[in-house]
Design a protein around this motif. Structure first.
Motif, PDB file in Angstrom:
ATOM      1  N   GLY A 168      -1.971   8.625   7.402  1.00  0.00           N
ATOM      2  CA  GLY A 168      -2.354   7.217   7.281  1.00  0.00           C
ATOM      3  C   GLY A 168      -1.193   6.344   6.853  1.00  0.00           C
ATOM      4  O   GLY A 168      -0.993   5.246   7.394  1.00  0.00           O
ATOM      5  N   ILE A 169      -0.404   6.808   5.900  1.00  0.00           N
ATOM      6  CA  ILE A 169       0.772   6.055   5.463  1.00  0.00           C
ATOM      7  C   ILE A 169       1.767   5.933   6.603  1.00  0.00           C
ATOM      8  O   ILE A 169       2.357   4.865   6.816  1.00  0.00           O
ATOM      9  CB  ILE A 169       1.389   6.710   4.208  1.00  0.00           C
ATOM     10  N   GLY A 170       1.940   6.993   7.375  1.00  0.00           N
ATOM     11  CA  GLY A 170       2.822   6.935   8.539  1.00  0.00           C
ATOM     12  C   GLY A 170       2.339   5.906   9.550  1.00  0.00           C
ATOM     13  O   GLY A 170       3.142   5.160  10.140  1.00  0.00           O
ATOM     14  N   LEU A 171       1.040   5.839   9.757  1.00  0.00           N
ATOM     15  CA  LEU A 171       0.481   4.849  10.683  1.00  0.00           C
ATOM     16  C   LEU A 171       0.679   3.415  10.168  1.00  0.00           C
ATOM     17  O   LEU A 171       0.935   2.494  10.949  1.00  0.00           O
ATOM     18  CB  LEU A 171      -0.998   5.130  10.936  1.00  0.00           C
ATOM     19  N   ALA A 182       4.262   2.573  10.860  1.00  0.00           N
ATOM     20  CA  ALA A 182       4.399   2.325  12.300  1.00  0.00           C
ATOM     21  C   ALA A 182       3.833   0.952  12.666  1.00  0.00           C
ATOM     22  O   ALA A 182       4.417   0.229  13.487  1.00  0.00           O
ATOM     23  CB  ALA A 182       3.706   3.421  13.102  1.00  0.00           C
ATOM     24  N   GLY A 183       2.732   0.584  12.054  1.00  0.00           N
ATOM     25  CA  GLY A 183       2.139  -0.720  12.314  1.00  0.00           C
ATOM     26  C   GLY A 183       3.041  -1.865  11.873  1.00  0.00           C
ATOM     27  O   GLY A 183       3.178  -2.867  12.579  1.00  0.00           O
ATOM     28  N   VAL A 184       3.659  -1.713  10.724  1.00  0.00           N
ATOM     29  CA  VAL A 184       4.595  -2.741  10.246  1.00  0.00           C
ATOM     30  C   VAL A 184       5.776  -2.853  11.194  1.00  0.00           C
ATOM     31  O   VAL A 184       6.226  -3.952  11.531  1.00  0.00           O
ATOM     32  CB  VAL A 184       5.064  -2.437   8.803  1.00  0.00           C
ATOM     33  N   TYR A 185       6.289  -1.719  11.659  1.00  0.00           N
ATOM     34  CA  TYR A 185       7.393  -1.729  12.615  1.00  0.00           C
ATOM     35  C   TYR A 185       6.983  -2.462  13.899  1.00  0.00           C
ATOM     36  O   TYR A 185       7.708  -3.339  14.386  1.00  0.00           O
ATOM     37  CB  TYR A 185       7.836  -0.297  12.932  1.00  0.00           C
ATOM     38  N   CYS A 186       5.825  -2.121  14.415  1.00  0.00           N
ATOM     39  CA  CYS A 186       5.358  -2.778  15.645  1.00  0.00           C
ATOM     40  C   CYS A 186       5.189  -4.280  15.440  1.00  0.00           C
ATOM     41  O   CYS A 186       5.580  -5.075  16.296  1.00  0.00           O
ATOM     42  CB  CYS A 186       4.031  -2.178  16.100  1.00  0.00           C
ATOM     43  N   ASP A 240      -2.873  14.076   0.427  1.00  0.00           N
ATOM     44  CA  ASP A 240      -3.141  15.150   1.379  1.00  0.00           C
ATOM     45  C   ASP A 240      -2.588  14.782   2.743  1.00  0.00           C
ATOM     46  O   ASP A 240      -1.999  13.709   2.925  1.00  0.00           O
ATOM     47  CB  ASP A 240      -4.640  15.471   1.436  1.00  0.00           C
ATOM     48  N   ALA A 241      -2.763  15.666   3.710  1.00  0.00           N
ATOM     49  CA  ALA A 241      -2.204  15.453   5.045  1.00  0.00           C
ATOM     50  C   ALA A 241      -2.760  14.191   5.695  1.00  0.00           C
ATOM     51  O   ALA A 241      -2.015  13.430   6.339  1.00  0.00           O
ATOM     52  CB  ALA A 241      -2.476  16.665   5.930  1.00  0.00           C
ATOM     53  N   ALA A 242      -4.042  13.950   5.530  1.00  0.00           N
ATOM     54  CA  ALA A 242      -4.636  12.745   6.110  1.00  0.00           C
ATOM     55  C   ALA A 242      -4.034  11.486   5.485  1.00  0.00           C
ATOM     56  O   ALA A 242      -3.787  10.486   6.175  1.00  0.00           O
ATOM     57  CB  ALA A 242      -6.152  12.753   5.931  1.00  0.00           C
ATOM     58  N   GLY A 243      -3.774  11.536   4.193  1.00  0.00           N
ATOM     59  CA  GLY A 243      -3.143  10.407   3.509  1.00  0.00           C
ATOM     60  C   GLY A 243      -1.732  10.155   4.007  1.00  0.00           C
ATOM     61  O   GLY A 243      -1.337   9.005   4.239  1.00  0.00           O
ATOM     62  N   VAL A 244      -0.972  11.218   4.179  1.00  0.00           N
ATOM     63  CA  VAL A 244       0.391  11.084   4.703  1.00  0.00           C
ATOM     64  C   VAL A 244       0.367  10.524   6.121  1.00  0.00           C
ATOM     65  O   VAL A 244       1.157   9.635   6.470  1.00  0.00           O
ATOM     66  CB  VAL A 244       1.134  12.438   4.647  1.00  0.00           C
ATOM     67  N   ILE A 282       0.835  -1.205   0.000  1.00  0.00           N
ATOM     68  CA  ILE A 282       0.000   0.000   0.000  1.00  0.00           C
ATOM     69  C   ILE A 282       0.866   1.249   0.000  1.00  0.00           C
ATOM     70  O   ILE A 282       0.633   2.185  -0.777  1.00  0.00           O
ATOM     71  CB  ILE A 282      -0.945   0.010   1.218  1.00  0.00           C
ATOM     72  N   VAL A 283       1.866   1.271   0.864  1.00  0.00           N
ATOM     73  CA  VAL A 283       2.749   2.439   0.954  1.00  0.00           C
ATOM     74  C   VAL A 283       3.457   2.667  -0.376  1.00  0.00           C
ATOM     75  O   VAL A 283       3.511   3.801  -0.882  1.00  0.00           O
ATOM     76  CB  VAL A 283       3.765   2.262   2.111  1.00  0.00           C
ATOM     77  N   ALA A 284       3.996   1.605  -0.959  1.00  0.00           N
ATOM     78  CA  ALA A 284       4.718   1.740  -2.228  1.00  0.00           C
ATOM     79  C   ALA A 284       3.798   2.201  -3.355  1.00  0.00           C
ATOM     80  O   ALA A 284       4.146   3.102  -4.131  1.00  0.00           O
ATOM     81  CB  ALA A 284       5.390   0.416  -2.590  1.00  0.00           C
ATOM     82  N   ILE A 285       2.624   1.603  -3.450  1.00  0.00           N
ATOM     83  CA  ILE A 285       1.691   1.970  -4.530  1.00  0.00           C
ATOM     84  C   ILE A 285       1.181   3.395  -4.353  1.00  0.00           C
ATOM     85  O   ILE A 285       1.010   4.126  -5.333  1.00  0.00           O
ATOM     86  CB  ILE A 285       0.535   0.958  -4.615  1.00  0.00           C
ATOM     87  N   ALA A 286       0.967   3.818  -3.123  1.00  0.00           N
ATOM     88  CA  ALA A 286       0.559   5.211  -2.901  1.00  0.00           C
ATOM     89  C   ALA A 286       1.653   6.165  -3.377  1.00  0.00           C
ATOM     90  O   ALA A 286       1.363   7.189  -4.015  1.00  0.00           O
ATOM     91  CB  ALA A 286       0.253   5.450  -1.424  1.00  0.00           C
TER      92      ALA A 286
END
Length: 110
Positions: free
Chosen positions: A90-93, A96-100, A84-88, A68-72
Motif C-alpha cells: 500500500g505504501i508503494g502504491l 507510485a500515485g504521487v509520482y504519477c 506487514d506485506a500488504a502495508g508495504v 501518510i508514508v512518513a508517519i507509517a
C-alpha cells in the motif's frame, strides 16, 4: 520560493505535528501538545502558500500521501507499530500515485 520546497516544508511540519500528537498522550503533556499546534499551523500556512502556484488536487494529494508514508515509517521505527506485506504494498502504491500525479500527469502543469 519554489512551491515544492514550500510543500516539502508543509509535509515536514505536519509529520512533526502528528508525531507530537502521538507523544502528547491526549494533549495531557504540554510540550508535545504545543508542538502539535505549532506544527499544524505551520503546515497549513505553507500549504496555503503552495496553493498560490500549484493546483489544489496536486498539493493536497501530495501532502496527504507523503505524510501518510512518513508517519507509517515513524510509527514502525519509533513506536514499534507493525508493518506487514500488504502495508508495504500500500505504501508503494501511494508513492507510485504521487509520482504519477506530479511527474507523469499534466495536472501539475500550468
Amino acid at each position: 520560493m519554489h512551491p515544492y520546497v514550500l510543500l516539502a516544508g508543509a509535509i515536514c511540519a505536519e509529520v512533526i505535528g502528528t508525531t507530537a500528537l502521538k507523544l502528547s498522550e491526549g494533549f495531557t503533556r504540554p510540550g508535545p501538545s504545543l508542538v502539535v499546534v505549532v506544527g499544524y499551523a505551520l503546515a497549513f500556512y505553507l500549504v496555503s502558500l503552495t496553493l498560490e502556484e500549484l493546483p489544489v488536487g496536486v498539493v493536497y494529494g501530495t501532502w496527504a500521501a507523503l505524510g501518510i508514508v512518513a508517519i507509517a515509517g515513524i510509527g514502525a521505527a519509533a513506536f514499534d507499530e507493525p508493518v506487514d506485506a500488504a502495508g508495504v504494498l500500500g505504501i508503494g502504491l501511494i508513492v507510485a500515485g504521487v509520482y504519477c500525479l506530479n511527474v507523469v500527469s499534466e495536472m501539475a502543469a500550468h
